[in-house]
Design a protein around this motif. Structure first.
Motif, PDB file in Angstrom:
ATOM      1  N   ARG A   6       0.877  -1.362  -0.083  1.00 56.97           N
ATOM      2  CA  ARG A   6      -0.165  -0.012   0.033  1.00 56.97           C
ATOM      3  C   ARG A   6       0.849   1.257  -0.128  1.00 56.97           C
ATOM      4  NH1 ARG A   6      -4.801  -1.321   3.064  1.00 56.97           N
ATOM      5  NH2 ARG A   6      -5.724  -3.034   1.925  1.00 56.97           N
ATOM      6  N   GLY A   7       0.578   2.110  -0.942  1.00 58.41           N
ATOM      7  CA  GLY A   7       1.447   3.427  -0.899  1.00 58.41           C
ATOM      8  C   GLY A   7       2.821   3.113  -0.859  1.00 58.41           C
ATOM      9  N   GLY A   8       3.460   2.412  -1.646  1.00 59.36           N
ATOM     10  CA  GLY A   8       4.905   2.011  -1.462  1.00 59.36           C
ATOM     11  C   GLY A   8       5.528   1.611  -0.387  1.00 59.36           C
ATOM     12  N   TYR A   9       4.575   1.114   0.627  1.00 65.70           N
ATOM     13  CA  TYR A   9       5.032   0.370   1.837  1.00 65.70           C
ATOM     14  C   TYR A   9       4.688  -1.215   1.707  1.00 65.70           C
ATOM     15  CZ  TYR A   9       5.912   4.717   4.286  1.00 65.70           C
ATOM     16  OH  TYR A   9       6.435   5.749   4.900  1.00 65.70           O
ATOM     17  N   ILE A  10       5.555  -2.242   2.121  1.00 65.44           N
ATOM     18  CA  ILE A  10       5.053  -3.587   2.101  1.00 65.44           C
ATOM     19  C   ILE A  10       4.767  -3.866   3.632  1.00 65.44           C
ATOM     20  CG2 ILE A  10       6.182  -5.816   1.785  1.00 65.44           C
ATOM     21  CD1 ILE A  10       5.807  -4.155  -0.835  1.00 65.44           C
ATOM     22  N   LYS A  28       9.583   0.006   3.781  1.00 67.37           N
ATOM     23  CA  LYS A  28       9.526   1.246   2.751  1.00 67.37           C
ATOM     24  C   LYS A  28      10.859   1.139   1.980  1.00 67.37           C
ATOM     25  CE  LYS A  28       8.351   5.137   0.761  1.00 67.37           C
ATOM     26  NZ  LYS A  28       7.390   5.205  -0.372  1.00 67.37           N
ATOM     27  N   ASP A  29      10.958   0.778   0.721  1.00 66.56           N
ATOM     28  CA  ASP A  29      12.012   0.774  -0.327  1.00 66.56           C
ATOM     29  C   ASP A  29      12.856  -0.060   0.394  1.00 66.56           C
ATOM     30  OD1 ASP A  29      11.107   3.075  -1.752  1.00 66.56           O
ATOM     31  OD2 ASP A  29      12.073   4.318  -0.523  1.00 66.56           O
ATOM     32  N   GLY A  30      12.636  -1.391   0.618  1.00 62.14           N
ATOM     33  CA  GLY A  30      13.234  -2.597   1.251  1.00 62.14           C
ATOM     34  C   GLY A  30      13.822  -2.439   2.567  1.00 62.14           C
ATOM     35  N   LYS A  61      -0.749   7.458   9.144  1.00 59.81           N
ATOM     36  CA  LYS A  61       0.325   7.719   8.795  1.00 59.81           C
ATOM     37  C   LYS A  61       0.070   8.657   7.500  1.00 59.81           C
ATOM     38  CE  LYS A  61       2.941   5.563  11.660  1.00 59.81           C
ATOM     39  NZ  LYS A  61       3.720   6.112  12.475  1.00 59.81           N
ATOM     40  N   GLY A  62      -1.184   8.509   7.047  1.00 63.48           N
ATOM     41  CA  GLY A  62      -1.725   9.443   5.842  1.00 63.48           C
ATOM     42  C   GLY A  62      -0.978   8.858   4.474  1.00 63.48           C
ATOM     43  N   LEU A  63      -1.059   7.605   4.314  1.00 59.80           N
ATOM     44  CA  LEU A  63      -0.636   6.994   3.286  1.00 59.80           C
ATOM     45  C   LEU A  63      -1.764   6.744   2.483  1.00 59.80           C
ATOM     46  CD1 LEU A  63       1.688   4.223   4.872  1.00 59.80           C
ATOM     47  CD2 LEU A  63       2.271   6.676   4.209  1.00 59.80           C
TER      48      LEU A  63
END
Length: 63
Positions: A6-10, A28-30, A61-63
């Motif tokens: 979701r939103g670039g987060y895993i 986030k980004d690994g 977090k506003g994602l």
């Protein structure tokens, strides 16, 4: 149960049936960001429970 994106987060859930608790590891980004802890009853946590925790995290977090 696989990872949720979701939103670039895993979000990678894991659980212990014996201890009746689990965690969702947030990346986030690994890179590890934080851990969301939860408890459950039964053999496995409900998928709805995990999705709700992820949704609440994203809203907070506003994602």
């Amino acid at each position: 149960m696989g990872a949720i994106e979701r939103g670039g987060y895993i979000f990678e859930p894991e659980h212990s049936v014996i201890a009746q608790n689990g965690a969702i590891h947030v990346y986030k980004d690994g890179e590890f960001v934080e851990e969301i802890n939860f408890s459950f009853s039964g053999k496995y946590p409900e998928l709805d429970q995990i999705e709700k925790l992820v949704e609440e995290y994203c809203e907070e977090k506003g994602l």
